[in-house]
Motif scaffolding. Sequence first.
Motif, mmCIF file in Angstrom:
data_model
loop_
_atom_site.group_PDB
_atom_site.id
_atom_site.type_symbol
_atom_site.label_atom_id
_atom_site.label_comp_id
_atom_site.label_asym_id
_atom_site.label_seq_id
_atom_site.Cartn_x
_atom_site.Cartn_y
_atom_site.Cartn_z
ATOM 1 N N ILE A 479 0.678 -1.325 -0.040
ATOM 2 C CA ILE A 479 -0.073 -0.157 -0.042
ATOM 3 C C ILE A 479 0.753 1.134 -0.030
ATOM 4 N N ASP A 480 0.526 2.208 -0.954
ATOM 5 C CA ASP A 480 1.377 3.576 -1.128
ATOM 6 C C ASP A 480 0.814 4.364 0.102
ATOM 7 N N LEU A 481 1.400 4.553 1.052
ATOM 8 C CA LEU A 481 0.799 5.114 2.388
ATOM 9 C C LEU A 481 0.445 6.840 2.114
ATOM 10 N N GLN A 482 1.184 7.408 1.207
ATOM 11 C CA GLN A 482 1.152 8.870 0.926
ATOM 12 C C GLN A 482 -0.445 8.976 0.256
ATOM 13 N N HIS A 483 -0.710 8.384 -0.684
ATOM 14 C CA HIS A 483 -1.862 8.144 -1.322
ATOM 15 C C HIS A 483 -3.009 7.697 -0.252
ATOM 16 N N TYR A 484 -2.962 6.550 0.443
ATOM 17 C CA TYR A 484 -3.774 6.101 1.232
ATOM 18 C C TYR A 484 -4.034 7.003 2.187
ATOM 19 N N PHE A 485 -3.352 7.653 2.957
ATOM 20 C CA PHE A 485 -3.348 8.473 4.117
ATOM 21 C C PHE A 485 -4.062 9.632 3.520
ATOM 22 N N GLN A 486 -3.662 10.353 2.437
ATOM 23 C CA GLN A 486 -4.221 11.517 1.635
ATOM 24 C C GLN A 486 -5.846 11.549 1.522
ATOM 25 N N GLY A 487 -6.193 10.016 0.982
ATOM 26 C CA GLY A 487 -7.515 9.745 0.716
ATOM 27 C C GLY A 487 -8.328 9.758 2.148
ATOM 28 N N LEU A 488 -7.652 9.249 3.116
ATOM 29 C CA LEU A 488 -8.355 8.862 4.321
ATOM 30 C C LEU A 488 -8.787 10.333 5.089
ATOM 31 N N VAL A 489 -7.615 11.031 5.217
ATOM 32 C CA VAL A 489 -7.904 12.426 5.956
ATOM 33 C C VAL A 489 -8.728 13.303 5.327
ATOM 34 N N GLU A 490 -8.730 13.370 3.832
ATOM 35 C CA GLU A 490 -9.634 14.298 3.206
ATOM 36 C C GLU A 490 -11.024 13.726 3.373
ATOM 37 N N GLY A 491 -11.480 12.507 3.463
ATOM 38 C CA GLY A 491 -12.785 11.889 4.042
ATOM 39 C C GLY A 491 -13.059 12.493 5.146
ATOM 40 N N LEU A 492 -12.206 12.440 6.186
ATOM 41 C CA LEU A 492 -12.335 12.720 7.569
ATOM 42 C C LEU A 492 -12.862 13.991 7.714
ATOM 43 N N VAL A 493 -11.968 14.952 6.965
ATOM 44 C CA VAL A 493 -12.228 16.344 6.956
ATOM 45 C C VAL A 493 -13.493 16.873 6.465
ATOM 46 N N HIS A 494 -13.817 15.938 5.239
ATOM 47 C CA HIS A 494 -15.105 16.250 4.601
ATOM 48 C C HIS A 494 -16.237 16.084 5.627
ATOM 49 N N SER A 495 -16.190 15.023 6.666
ATOM 50 C CA SER A 495 -17.262 14.598 7.466
ATOM 51 C C SER A 495 -17.459 15.572 8.693
ATOM 52 N N TYR A 496 -16.311 16.012 9.037
ATOM 53 C CA TYR A 496 -16.307 16.516 10.577
ATOM 54 C C TYR A 496 -16.089 18.003 10.454
ATOM 55 N N ALA A 497 -15.458 18.295 9.459
ATOM 56 C CA ALA A 497 -14.991 20.066 9.466
ATOM 57 C C ALA A 497 -15.282 20.763 8.154
ATOM 58 N N LYS A 498 -16.614 20.693 8.012
ATOM 59 C CA LYS A 498 -17.030 21.527 6.492
ATOM 60 C C LYS A 498 -16.802 22.852 6.853
ATOM 61 N N LYS A 499 -16.894 23.545 7.997
ATOM 62 C CA LYS A 499 -17.152 24.807 8.343
ATOM 63 C C LYS A 499 -15.547 25.302 8.662
ATOM 64 N N LEU A 500 -14.723 24.327 9.060
ATOM 65 C CA LEU A 500 -13.364 24.727 9.239
ATOM 66 C C LEU A 500 -12.501 24.935 8.221
ATOM 67 N N GLN A 501 -11.360 25.702 8.424
ATOM 68 C CA GLN A 501 -10.067 25.410 7.444
ATOM 69 C C GLN A 501 -9.098 24.836 7.993
ATOM 70 N N ILE A 502 -9.159 23.570 7.739
ATOM 71 C CA ILE A 502 -8.081 22.667 8.138
ATOM 72 C C ILE A 502 -7.007 22.281 6.924
ATOM 73 N N ARG A 503 -5.734 22.512 7.308
ATOM 74 C CA ARG A 503 -4.736 22.312 6.492
ATOM 75 C C ARG A 503 -4.029 21.104 6.711
ATOM 76 N N VAL A 504 -3.870 20.184 5.710
ATOM 77 C CA VAL A 504 -3.443 18.861 6.112
ATOM 78 C C VAL A 504 -2.137 18.893 5.272
ATOM 79 N N CYS A 505 -1.103 18.143 6.011
ATOM 80 C CA CYS A 505 0.514 17.870 5.614
ATOM 81 C C CYS A 505 0.799 16.756 5.750
ATOM 82 N N ILE A 506 0.748 15.729 4.492
ATOM 83 C CA ILE A 506 1.301 14.302 4.810
ATOM 84 C C ILE A 506 2.596 14.125 4.059
ATOM 85 N N SER A 507 3.190 13.494 4.651
ATOM 86 C CA SER A 507 4.811 13.042 4.129
ATOM 87 C C SER A 507 5.143 11.619 4.367
#
Length: 607
Positions: A479-507
């Motif tokens: 599993i490519d973790l960069q791609h996996y983590f990116q999709g996972l976190v974007e889905g969580l942000v979309h579910s819980y923080a629609k009104k917040l401005q959250i910047r996500v950095c994955i390395s």
Amino acid sequence: MCQCQWILLLLVWLWPLYGGSIPVTPQSDRFNITPWVSYLITPKSQYNYLWILQQERAFKDISRGELLLGYHEEERVWLRFDLANPSSQSFTKILAFQYPLQEQLYLYELESDRIYEQERTNALVPYYQLHFAPYERKRLLLEASNDDWASIVKLFLYEPTTFHILNSHRFMVIMLFVGAIGAILLYNLFLLFLTKDPSYLYYILMVATFSLLVLHCDGLLASLVEGFSLSKSSVSTLLLILGLAMIFFTRSFLELPRSFPRLDRSLDLLFISLVLLYLSNLVELIPTGFQRLYYIAAFAYLLYVGLYAYWHGRREALYYLLGWILLFGSALLLVLRQIGLSDLYDRFPYLIYVAILGEAMLFSMALSARINTMRLEKDRATQKLLERQTIERHRLEAYATKKTRELQKALEEKAMLFRELHHRIKNNLQIIISLLRLQADRHLDPKLGSILLEAENRIRTISQIHEMLYNREDGIHQIDLQHYFQGLVEGLVHSYAKKLQIRVCISSKATLDMDRAIYCGLIINELVTNALKYAFTSKEQGRITISFQEVGEFYELILYDDGSGFDPEKIQGLGLKIVRTLVERQLKGELRIDTRVGSYYEILFPR
């Protein structure tokens, strides 16, 4: 008709005029007096020359150019002859006993009771110097005896210069023969060390022993070393070495144990018989003449072995046969002379040297041909081996190609099955997610809705793994973790923080197997969910950082948010318990939490 022949006829005509004395003239260079000599054979221990003088009538005339008596080991041969100088000149003649192997020789002058001193210095045969006064007549008696060799009588009168010239010529021929044989033996000795082939050793022993016997029979050794003579036991030992060397050479050269085992067993019997013959000769159970004839029979049998091998396809046996014929002929002439049956050896004095050299060269050629044959056989065997290796390599390549295709097909089928499996799992998880959403939509209780959402996100975390594996074409379960983590976190942000401005950095540049990737995804799901729900309640924007890298023998997963933080001792929710369980029990790692400035999670687990 040459001058010597005229002188010989004149002497024959004058012989009766001198009362049976042999006329000797200064003009005669070389004269065989043997036909005019009388002989008597007596037991060795009973008579002396004084008694012999009284046995006038017992003497027999030789009447031929050479007297071959064979072996008379316990007897004496007495030779009586008179020499007369019919001229008024004084001169010196050489009386040569033309038999180099004569062991005991005494010359008496009867009228003066003088015993002449035998000379052998630098000469191949024993000789005496006779000084003739004008009209002098010498009555001579020659006593000869041999303990170890045959008795042969051949007397010549020489002019001294002629004798020494002929002796030098014959000595030079013999030394040329010695040099040629020595060169051949050295060459084969070099080949012995080079090839380690025992045939060369047997060949060297055979040629060297036979040459030594011939050189001794021709007087070379006695002329070089005064008083030297080979005893009967020494000759028997040399003959045994010669016979055994011939047997082993024949066996090795013709490869009898492998090609002709029956002939090889017969050579074992010949070997035993030669040893028994040698032992019996040492104790004098068998006459010497019989021993010599037995060796000739052994020669003849080895000749038959070579003929048999050649007849049955051993091409190199031709050299063996030709060389053996020459060696057999030489030995036969020598033995027939020794036992008193033939004087051909003396008629062709250099024939035996030519035969031995020819035999030595033929056997050398045979050994060289054998090396070439072995090399050709080796080349053919190597070529066959290479051909077999090529055929086997092609067969293995075809087999490997076939198996590779079968494995490739099996891998493709396996990959297709795995993709189908992941697709079905993903679909099933999506059905579960859909059911949870329907359930959440039917209830207005916010607390229940939050619980169902968390469950949905956890299931989505697992579903995304199967979706990624389904979309891969190579069938590799990494599993490519960069791609996996990116999709996972974007889905969580979309579910819980629609009104917040959250910047996500994955390395992350690493990959993980499916099982551990799911555990890491569940951990991130819980930690990011907690951060989105509780860390930014008093802020409208925030930052979440995720890092995954290899550190020595460990993997390091770091998650940080710049929210308000919390006290891990006071807050022990379900999400944090899930994280600890996954880290410690599933990943066998360690979890370190720092919430003094935001929330910092560091997870280490072995690679």
